[in-house]
Design a protein around this motif. Structure first.
Motif, PDB file in Angstrom:
ATOM      1  N   GLU A  25     -11.648  33.465  20.466  1.00 11.33           N
ATOM      2  CA  GLU A  25     -12.731  32.530  20.765  1.00 11.33           C
ATOM      3  C   GLU A  25     -13.567  32.241  19.517  1.00 11.33           C
ATOM      4  OE1 GLU A  25     -14.939  34.029  24.082  1.00 11.33           O
ATOM      5  OE2 GLU A  25     -13.254  33.767  25.458  1.00 11.33           O
ATOM      6  N   TYR A  26     -13.809  33.258  18.712  1.00 11.05           N
ATOM      7  CA  TYR A  26     -14.568  33.083  17.478  1.00 11.05           C
ATOM      8  C   TYR A  26     -13.834  32.147  16.522  1.00 11.05           C
ATOM      9  CZ  TYR A  26     -16.782  34.198  13.028  1.00 11.05           C
ATOM     10  OH  TYR A  26     -17.402  34.117  11.807  1.00 11.05           O
ATOM     11  N   MET A  27     -12.527  32.356  16.367  1.00 15.13           N
ATOM     12  CA  MET A  27     -11.746  31.508  15.471  1.00 15.13           C
ATOM     13  C   MET A  27     -11.692  30.066  15.977  1.00 15.13           C
ATOM     14  SD  MET A  27     -11.098  33.333  12.921  1.00 15.13           S
ATOM     15  CE  MET A  27     -10.076  32.171  12.067  1.00 15.13           C
ATOM     16  N   MET A  28     -11.588  29.887  17.272  1.00 18.87           N
ATOM     17  CA  MET A  28     -11.583  28.535  17.840  1.00 18.87           C
ATOM     18  C   MET A  28     -12.918  27.843  17.574  1.00 18.87           C
ATOM     19  SD  MET A  28      -9.553  29.338  21.390  1.00 18.87           S
ATOM     20  CE  MET A  28      -9.871  27.754  22.121  1.00 18.87           C
ATOM     21  N   LEU A  29     -13.997  28.585  17.670  1.00 18.01           N
ATOM     22  CA  LEU A  29     -15.318  28.033  17.377  1.00 18.01           C
ATOM     23  C   LEU A  29     -15.430  27.628  15.911  1.00 18.01           C
ATOM     24  CD1 LEU A  29     -18.203  27.405  18.313  1.00 18.01           C
ATOM     25  CD2 LEU A  29     -18.787  29.777  17.798  1.00 18.01           C
ATOM     26  N   LEU A  30     -14.919  28.459  15.016  1.00 21.94           N
ATOM     27  CA  LEU A  30     -14.934  28.118  13.584  1.00 21.94           C
ATOM     28  C   LEU A  30     -14.129  26.860  13.299  1.00 21.94           C
ATOM     29  CD1 LEU A  30     -14.590  31.542  11.729  1.00 21.94           C
ATOM     30  CD2 LEU A  30     -16.597  30.088  11.903  1.00 21.94           C
ATOM     31  N   VAL A  31     -12.968  26.732  13.927  1.00 22.69           N
ATOM     32  CA  VAL A  31     -12.137  25.532  13.738  1.00 22.69           C
ATOM     33  C   VAL A  31     -12.872  24.294  14.253  1.00 22.69           C
ATOM     34  CG1 VAL A  31     -10.009  24.389  14.480  1.00 22.69           C
ATOM     35  CG2 VAL A  31      -9.942  26.759  13.712  1.00 22.69           C
ATOM     36  N   ALA A  32     -13.492  24.401  15.408  1.00 22.15           N
ATOM     37  CA  ALA A  32     -14.230  23.270  15.975  1.00 22.15           C
ATOM     38  C   ALA A  32     -15.388  22.868  15.068  1.00 22.15           C
ATOM     39  CB  ALA A  32     -14.747  23.621  17.372  1.00 22.15           C
ATOM     40  N   LYS A  33     -16.109  23.835  14.535  1.00 24.95           N
ATOM     41  CA  LYS A  33     -17.216  23.531  13.625  1.00 24.95           C
ATOM     42  C   LYS A  33     -16.711  22.900  12.340  1.00 24.95           C
ATOM     43  CE  LYS A  33     -20.625  26.921  15.114  1.00 24.95           C
ATOM     44  NZ  LYS A  33     -21.428  28.083  14.719  1.00 24.95           N
ATOM     45  N   ALA A  34     -15.577  23.374  11.820  1.00 22.63           N
ATOM     46  CA  ALA A  34     -15.006  22.804  10.596  1.00 22.63           C
ATOM     47  C   ALA A  34     -14.576  21.361  10.827  1.00 22.63           C
ATOM     48  CB  ALA A  34     -13.828  23.641  10.123  1.00 22.63           C
ATOM     49  N   ASP A  38     -16.058  18.097   8.944  1.00 22.42           N
ATOM     50  CA  ASP A  38     -15.216  17.103   8.285  1.00 22.42           C
ATOM     51  C   ASP A  38     -15.503  15.706   8.821  1.00 22.42           C
ATOM     52  OD1 ASP A  38     -14.001  19.049   6.746  1.00 22.42           O
ATOM     53  OD2 ASP A  38     -12.194  19.162   7.987  1.00 22.42           O
ATOM     54  N   GLU A  39     -15.690  15.612  10.130  1.00 20.58           N
ATOM     55  CA  GLU A  39     -15.981  14.321  10.751  1.00 20.58           C
ATOM     56  C   GLU A  39     -17.314  13.769  10.242  1.00 20.58           C
ATOM     57  OE1 GLU A  39     -17.407  12.877  15.135  1.00 20.58           O
ATOM     58  OE2 GLU A  39     -15.788  14.361  15.053  1.00 20.58           O
ATOM     59  N   LEU A  40     -18.320  14.608  10.187  1.00 21.94           N
ATOM     60  CA  LEU A  40     -19.631  14.170   9.714  1.00 21.94           C
ATOM     61  C   LEU A  40     -19.593  13.788   8.234  1.00 21.94           C
ATOM     62  CD1 LEU A  40     -21.911  16.749  11.526  1.00 21.94           C
ATOM     63  CD2 LEU A  40     -21.672  14.317  12.047  1.00 21.94           C
ATOM     64  N   GLN A  41     -18.841  14.540   7.433  1.00 22.74           N
ATOM     65  CA  GLN A  41     -18.721  14.218   6.013  1.00 22.74           C
ATOM     66  C   GLN A  41     -18.011  12.883   5.826  1.00 22.74           C
ATOM     67  OE1 GLN A  41     -20.083  15.804   3.299  1.00 22.74           O
ATOM     68  NE2 GLN A  41     -21.171  16.858   4.926  1.00 22.74           N
ATOM     69  N   GLY A  42     -16.994  12.621   6.656  1.00 25.21           N
ATOM     70  CA  GLY A  42     -16.289  11.345   6.595  1.00 25.21           C
ATOM     71  C   GLY A  42     -17.209  10.187   6.934  1.00 25.21           C
ATOM     72  N   LYS A  43     -18.038  10.363   7.951  1.00 27.26           N
ATOM     73  CA  LYS A  43     -18.992   9.322   8.325  1.00 27.26           C
ATOM     74  C   LYS A  43     -20.014   9.109   7.214  1.00 27.26           C
ATOM     75  CE  LYS A  43     -18.696   9.811  13.311  1.00 27.26           C
ATOM     76  NZ  LYS A  43     -19.391  10.171  14.542  1.00 27.26           N
ATOM     77  N   ARG A  44     -20.444  10.216   6.595  1.00 30.44           N
ATOM     78  CA  ARG A  44     -21.427  10.121   5.515  1.00 30.44           C
ATOM     79  C   ARG A  44     -20.840   9.364   4.323  1.00 30.44           C
ATOM     80  NH1 ARG A  44     -22.699  14.651   1.691  1.00 30.44           N
ATOM     81  NH2 ARG A  44     -24.349  13.813   0.431  1.00 30.44           N
ATOM     82  N   LYS A  45     -19.594   9.665   3.974  1.00 32.33           N
ATOM     83  CA  LYS A  45     -18.945   8.967   2.862  1.00 32.33           C
ATOM     84  C   LYS A  45     -18.744   7.501   3.201  1.00 32.33           C
ATOM     85  CE  LYS A  45     -16.599  12.973   0.950  1.00 32.33           C
ATOM     86  NZ  LYS A  45     -15.311  13.633   0.719  1.00 32.33           N
ATOM     87  N   GLY A  46     -18.390   7.238   4.451  1.00 29.67           N
ATOM     88  CA  GLY A  46     -18.229   5.847   4.886  1.00 29.67           C
ATOM     89  C   GLY A  46     -19.531   5.084   4.815  1.00 29.67           C
ATOM     90  N   MET A  47     -20.618   5.729   5.190  1.00 27.19           N
ATOM     91  CA  MET A  47     -21.933   5.080   5.126  1.00 27.19           C
ATOM     92  C   MET A  47     -22.319   4.826   3.679  1.00 27.19           C
ATOM     93  SD  MET A  47     -23.955   7.163   8.134  1.00 27.19           S
ATOM     94  CE  MET A  47     -25.522   6.564   7.603  1.00 27.19           C
ATOM     95  N   ALA A  48     -22.010   5.762   2.784  1.00 31.78           N
ATOM     96  CA  ALA A  48     -22.328   5.586   1.373  1.00 31.78           C
ATOM     97  C   ALA A  48     -21.514   4.433   0.790  1.00 31.78           C
ATOM     98  CB  ALA A  48     -22.060   6.867   0.591  1.00 31.78           C
TER      99      ALA A  48
END
Length: 61
Positions: A25-34, A38-48
């Protein structure tokens, strides 16, 4: 409360199945957060890039 110092001690206390379940469960949570990061960083780069295009900047440099 006893302090747990090793994985073996934890397995003795709560059992190997419970340790495996918690670890999974801990590893699944880490994967989901990662993935979310990545999704948020992609949106941030797209906005830039959109902002740079609107201002006439070269986004490749």
């Amino acid at each position: 409360m006893k302090k747990i110092n090793s994985l073996e001690e934890l397995e003795e206390l709560i059992g190997p199945e419970a340790v495996e379940k918690c670890f999974t469960e801990y590893m699944m949570l880490l994967v989901a957060k990662a993935r979310k990061w990545d999704e948020l960083q992609g949106k941030r780069k797209g906005m830039a890039a959109d902002s740079a295009l609107n201002e006439g900047e070269d986004i490749c440099s």
